[in-house]
Motif scaffolding. Structure first.
Motif, short mmCIF file in Angstrom:
data_model
loop_
_atom_site.label_atom_id
_atom_site.label_comp_id
_atom_site.label_asym_id
_atom_site.label_seq_id
_atom_site.Cartn_x
_atom_site.Cartn_y
_atom_site.Cartn_z
N TYR A 76 0.81 -1.23 0.00
CA TYR A 76 0.00 0.00 0.00
C TYR A 76 0.84 1.28 0.00
O TYR A 76 0.28 2.37 0.01
CB TYR A 76 -0.95 -0.01 1.19
CG TYR A 76 -1.96 -1.13 1.09
CD1 TYR A 76 -3.03 -1.04 0.22
CD2 TYR A 76 -1.80 -2.29 1.85
CE1 TYR A 76 -3.94 -2.07 0.10
CE2 TYR A 76 -2.71 -3.33 1.74
CZ TYR A 76 -3.78 -3.22 0.87
OH TYR A 76 -4.67 -4.25 0.74
N ASP B 20 -10.20 6.97 -1.14
CA ASP B 20 -9.75 6.98 -2.53
C ASP B 20 -10.04 5.69 -3.28
O ASP B 20 -9.64 5.55 -4.44
CB ASP B 20 -8.23 7.23 -2.59
CG ASP B 20 -7.82 8.52 -1.91
OD1 ASP B 20 -8.63 9.46 -1.89
OD2 ASP B 20 -6.68 8.58 -1.40
N VAL C 155 2.58 2.67 2.37
CA VAL C 155 2.30 3.44 3.58
C VAL C 155 3.23 2.96 4.69
O VAL C 155 3.81 1.87 4.59
CB VAL C 155 0.83 3.32 4.02
CG1 VAL C 155 -0.10 3.93 2.98
CG2 VAL C 155 0.45 1.86 4.29
N GLU D 232 -1.98 5.75 8.07
CA GLU D 232 -1.84 6.14 6.66
C GLU D 232 -2.72 5.26 5.77
O GLU D 232 -3.30 5.74 4.79
CB GLU D 232 -0.39 6.03 6.21
CG GLU D 232 0.49 7.16 6.67
CD GLU D 232 1.88 7.07 6.06
OE1 GLU D 232 2.01 6.77 4.85
OE2 GLU D 232 2.84 7.28 6.81
N ARG E 40 -9.16 -2.53 3.54
CA ARG E 40 -8.10 -1.72 4.14
C ARG E 40 -8.37 -1.43 5.61
O ARG E 40 -7.43 -1.41 6.41
CB ARG E 40 -7.91 -0.41 3.35
CG ARG E 40 -7.30 -0.65 1.99
CD ARG E 40 -7.08 0.63 1.23
NE ARG E 40 -6.58 0.33 -0.12
CZ ARG E 40 -5.85 1.14 -0.84
NH1 ARG E 40 -5.51 2.34 -0.38
NH2 ARG E 40 -5.45 0.79 -2.04
N SER F 36 -6.30 6.30 3.34
CA SER F 36 -6.46 6.02 1.91
C SER F 36 -7.82 5.43 1.56
O SER F 36 -8.11 5.26 0.36
CB SER F 36 -5.36 5.07 1.44
OG SER F 36 -5.58 3.75 1.94
#
Length: 158
Positions: free
Chosen positions: A100, A114, A102, A107, A123, A111
């Protein structure tokens, strides 16, 4: 369960500081009874007791809980199994960092706006697991680091 058993069981789950009256209400006991057992748990280093705003609050003693967790890991697993677990956790975190791009679960969570909803849920789940592994890493590392010292002292003297 007896009143004492109910209070002790509830007390071991206190992650946020609570009053004796709150524990009493949760365990269907009197405040006096809850306070008696909570104070015993403070003496046994299971709980911490603090005063805040004129109230006495109780919560789990995290340092002692961590010590108990380290000891349990050392008793239940050999050195190689602990080392494998530590390596596996580190590898999983490194994989997520690379996949990812990150450096932290925060973090990764940032995301989610998005991506598609199904990927956002994935996620979120990974970030939660990552947080869990990040919390476990120092505990497993401590168990491994002090393995020899602890196992030398864990035997029953003859």
């Amino acid at each position: 369960m007896t009143r004492g058993e109910r209070v002790r069981a509830a007390a071991r789950t206190l992650r946020t500081p609570r009053t004796a009256s709150w524990v009493a209400e949760e365990t269907e006991t009197t405040t006096k009874t809850a306070q008696k057992y909570l104070d015993q748990l403070v003496e046994d280093n299971v709980l911490q007791k603090t005063d805040r705003g004129g109230q006495t609050l109780y919560c789990v003693d995290q340092l002692m809980a961590t010590y108990r967790e380290v000891a349990a890991l050392q008793r239940e697993h050999d050195r190689e199994k602990l080392a494998d677990a530590l390596e596996s956790m580190r590898a999983q975190i490194a994989e997520w960092e690379a996949e990812y791009d990150v450096e932290s679960p925060s973090e990764l969570l940032a995301s989610v706006s998005d991506v598609a909803p199904d990927e956002a849920e994935r996620r979120r789940a990974i970030a939660s697991e990552w947080d869990h592994l990040a919390d476990r890493l120092p505990v497993v590392k401590a168990a491994l680091k002090e393995y020899d010292w602890a196992t030398d002292r864990d035997g029953v003297p003859v």
